[in-house]
Design an enzyme around this catalytic site. Sequence first.
Site, PDB file in Angstrom:
ATOM      1  N   LYS A  19       1.243  -1.176  -0.074  1.00 24.68           N
ATOM      2  CA  LYS A  19       0.218   0.015  -0.344  1.00 24.68           C
ATOM      3  C   LYS A  19       1.308   1.265  -0.057  1.00 24.68           C
ATOM      4  O   LYS A  19       0.488   1.753  -0.560  1.00 24.68           O
ATOM      5  CB  LYS A  19      -0.836  -0.045   1.723  1.00 24.68           C
ATOM      6  N   CYS A  56      -3.863  11.055   1.726  1.00 24.60           N
ATOM      7  CA  CYS A  56      -2.798   9.323   1.476  1.00 24.60           C
ATOM      8  C   CYS A  56      -2.242   9.850   0.712  1.00 24.60           C
ATOM      9  O   CYS A  56      -1.523   9.162   1.866  1.00 24.60           O
ATOM     10  CB  CYS A  56      -3.807   8.760   0.649  1.00 24.60           C
TER      11      CYS A  56
HETATM   12  N1  LIG Z   1     -10.384   8.353   2.219  1.00 20.57           N
HETATM   13  C1  LIG Z   1     -10.510   7.861   1.494  1.00 20.57           C
HETATM   14  O1  LIG Z   1     -10.314   8.245   0.334  1.00 20.57           O
HETATM   15  C2  LIG Z   1      -9.319   6.148   1.773  1.00 20.57           C
HETATM   16  C3  LIG Z   1      -8.863   5.826   0.395  1.00 20.57           C
HETATM   17  C4  LIG Z   1      -8.377   4.864   1.115  1.00 20.57           C
HETATM   18  C5  LIG Z   1      -7.575   4.279   2.062  1.00 20.57           C
HETATM   19  N2  LIG Z   1      -8.088   4.893   3.549  1.00 20.57           N
HETATM   20  C6  LIG Z   1      -8.374   3.932   4.424  1.00 20.57           C
HETATM   21  O2  LIG Z   1      -9.274   4.771   5.626  1.00 20.57           O
HETATM   22  C7  LIG Z   1      -8.871   4.511   6.536  1.00 20.57           C
HETATM   23  C8  LIG Z   1      -9.716   5.442   7.182  1.00 20.57           C
HETATM   24  O3  LIG Z   1     -10.738   6.452   6.187  1.00 20.57           O
HETATM   25  P1  LIG Z   1     -11.514   7.397   6.522  1.00 20.57           P
HETATM   26  O4  LIG Z   1     -11.761   8.443   5.427  1.00 20.57           O
HETATM   27  O5  LIG Z   1     -13.277   6.244   6.498  1.00 20.57           O
HETATM   28  O6  LIG Z   1     -11.798   8.184   8.349  1.00 20.57           O
HETATM   29  P2  LIG Z   1     -13.397   9.399   7.870  1.00 20.57           P
HETATM   30  O7  LIG Z   1     -12.408  10.286   9.177  1.00 20.57           O
HETATM   31  O8  LIG Z   1     -13.780   9.319   7.087  1.00 20.57           O
HETATM   32  O9  LIG Z   1     -13.781   8.173   9.718  1.00 20.57           O
HETATM   33  C9  LIG Z   1     -13.243   7.712  10.081  1.00 20.57           C
HETATM   34  C10 LIG Z   1     -14.045   7.116  11.131  1.00 20.57           C
HETATM   35  O10 LIG Z   1     -13.277   6.230  12.607  1.00 20.57           O
HETATM   36  C11 LIG Z   1     -14.313   6.112  13.812  1.00 20.57           C
HETATM   37  N3  LIG Z   1     -12.902   6.268  14.588  1.00 20.57           N
HETATM   38  C12 LIG Z   1     -12.186   7.087  15.514  1.00 20.57           C
HETATM   39  N4  LIG Z   1     -11.728   6.366  16.827  1.00 20.57           N
HETATM   40  C13 LIG Z   1     -12.542   5.261  16.950  1.00 20.57           C
HETATM   41  C14 LIG Z   1     -12.580   4.122  17.547  1.00 20.57           C
HETATM   42  N5  LIG Z   1     -11.541   4.365  18.598  1.00 20.57           N
HETATM   43  N6  LIG Z   1     -13.501   3.324  17.208  1.00 20.57           N
HETATM   44  C15 LIG Z   1     -14.416   3.771  15.916  1.00 20.57           C
HETATM   45  N7  LIG Z   1     -14.782   3.915  15.569  1.00 20.57           N
HETATM   46  C16 LIG Z   1     -13.691   5.618  15.566  1.00 20.57           C
HETATM   47  C17 LIG Z   1     -14.345   7.942  13.635  1.00 20.57           C
HETATM   48  O11 LIG Z   1     -15.674   8.331  14.302  1.00 20.57           O
HETATM   49  C18 LIG Z   1     -15.099   7.922  12.000  1.00 20.57           C
HETATM   50  O12 LIG Z   1     -16.235   7.586  11.891  1.00 20.57           O
HETATM   51  C19 LIG Z   1      -7.640   5.735   6.087  1.00 20.57           C
HETATM   52  O13 LIG Z   1      -6.932   5.885   7.321  1.00 20.57           O
HETATM   53  C20 LIG Z   1      -7.320   4.974   5.522  1.00 20.57           C
HETATM   54  O14 LIG Z   1      -6.332   4.149   6.065  1.00 20.57           O
HETATM   55  C21 LIG Z   1      -9.080   6.324   3.148  1.00 20.57           C
END
Ligand SMILES: NC(=O)c1ccc[n+]([C@@H]2O[C@H](COP(=O)([O-])OP(=O)(O)OC[C@H]3O[C@@H](n4cnc5c(N)ncnc54)[C@H](O)[C@@H]3O)[C@@H](O)[C@H]2O)c1
Length: 421
Positions: free
Chosen positions: A209, A263
Amino acid sequence: MNVCVVGLGKVGLPLAAAFAQQGERVTGCDINAALVDDLNGEGCPFPNEEGLAGALAEGRKAGRFLATTDTKAAVAAAEVVVIIVPLLIDEEHRPIYRALDAATEAVGDGLRPGTLVIYETSLPVGTTRGRFRPELERRSGLSAGKDFDLVYSPERVYSGRVLVDLKRYPKVVGGMTPAAGERAAAFYRQALGAEVRAVRDAETAEFSKLAETTYRDLNIAFANELALTADALGVDVTEVIAAANSQPFSHIHQPGVGVGGHCIPVYPHFLMAGEGSHRLAGAGRVINDGMAEYAIARLEGAMGPLAGRTIIVLGLAYRPDVKEAAYSSTLGLVRALESRRADVRVHDPLFSAEEIAALGLTPQGEFPAPCDAVVVQALHRQYRDMGIGAFQGCGVVLDGRNALPREEVERLGVRYLGIGR
Ligand SMILES: NC(=O)c1ccc[n+]([C@@H]2O[C@H](COP(=O)([O-])OP(=O)(O)OC[C@H]3O[C@@H](n4cnc5c(N)ncnc54)[C@H](O)[C@@H]3O)[C@@H](O)[C@H]2O)c1
């Protein structure tokens, strides 16, 4: 299967909805109680995520989707647990593990023998085995590889089309043990209907990744360096890149005022924090982070001193058509303009004035509006729909994404500046 998804954000929620669509019974866990209530009603927090509202409604109706704040209880009832809570970096580019550690503790507290635990958040290489495994074992009293299975499988999707991407891209899977990897591969084949690419171990999957995203950062850095050269030579870089890419081995990306989102500008730092040689990754970060200052210096070269001039940055979002400001290049552009004492405003139709102000930025009420210059950071659909006439009242347009038709802008009597054009 009973599947528990921990973290219902922009990626976790569509992932949970996709599992439910495939027939799994999904419990989504989040610490945000208002979000959980909303999801157990009729809510969908990401209206721009294609197909999500429909998939959630379908899941609720079939009794296959439920949200909760009680991660421990949901994990105790699950056969598979997927963790997708974000990992960001601080000012010194060090990972901030707080949220992931808290999620790991809650999962460890509920973990029962026989469960498959999968991390999907992008991580520095070795984190699944070296950081999360001991904590899961300590909290649960169970042993990974013997009592429960531990796996890493990166999320590779693009916000806005997550449900499509989940089926389109192969799911990379690497287990802490070969048996764990095989079990996770079977799970994703069933629960996503996706092609699976099994790799040797969790570290290989974590590394893949970081390799994939650092490659994109470096490709953009190369395009940016070509743009600097093109400016020095008086050549249009967009023509250069289009001509170069007509050779099938050449895949050069486009230059711009910087790379944003949580990212691409973040994961090279995860790579650089670990073993090995990272000279190139470091150089790419420096080049891309320097583009906002470079662009504003060119604007100053064209307009003279910027002090007191009204300059509107279009798009707080890091890219068009998503409401996502994490590490947006707008922040670097505003810093560069403020250091020259310009009167900087930020306009974005996807954010309210309050949301823009909460980031310490001055919101611009309306656009089109008369101003000394406009800087295009994210050309949202709303701007594209306005047509070029919207730039009529601006003295200079700095097209930070080389996204506007230069001749049409100049026909308005407006000065056009691109990146390497
Ligand atoms: N957004 C993108 O475009 C993207 C693309 C590829 C990969 N990712 C991966 O996905 C991961 C998450 O991204 P996202 O965009 O969904 O994040 P986000 O910020 O939209 O959402 C994260 C969620 O996690 C919750 N959270 C925080 N701490 C928590 C806990 N202890 N227990 C339960 N829930 C908790 C938050 O309340 C929130 O709703 C990134 O770190 C990355 O590795 C994201």
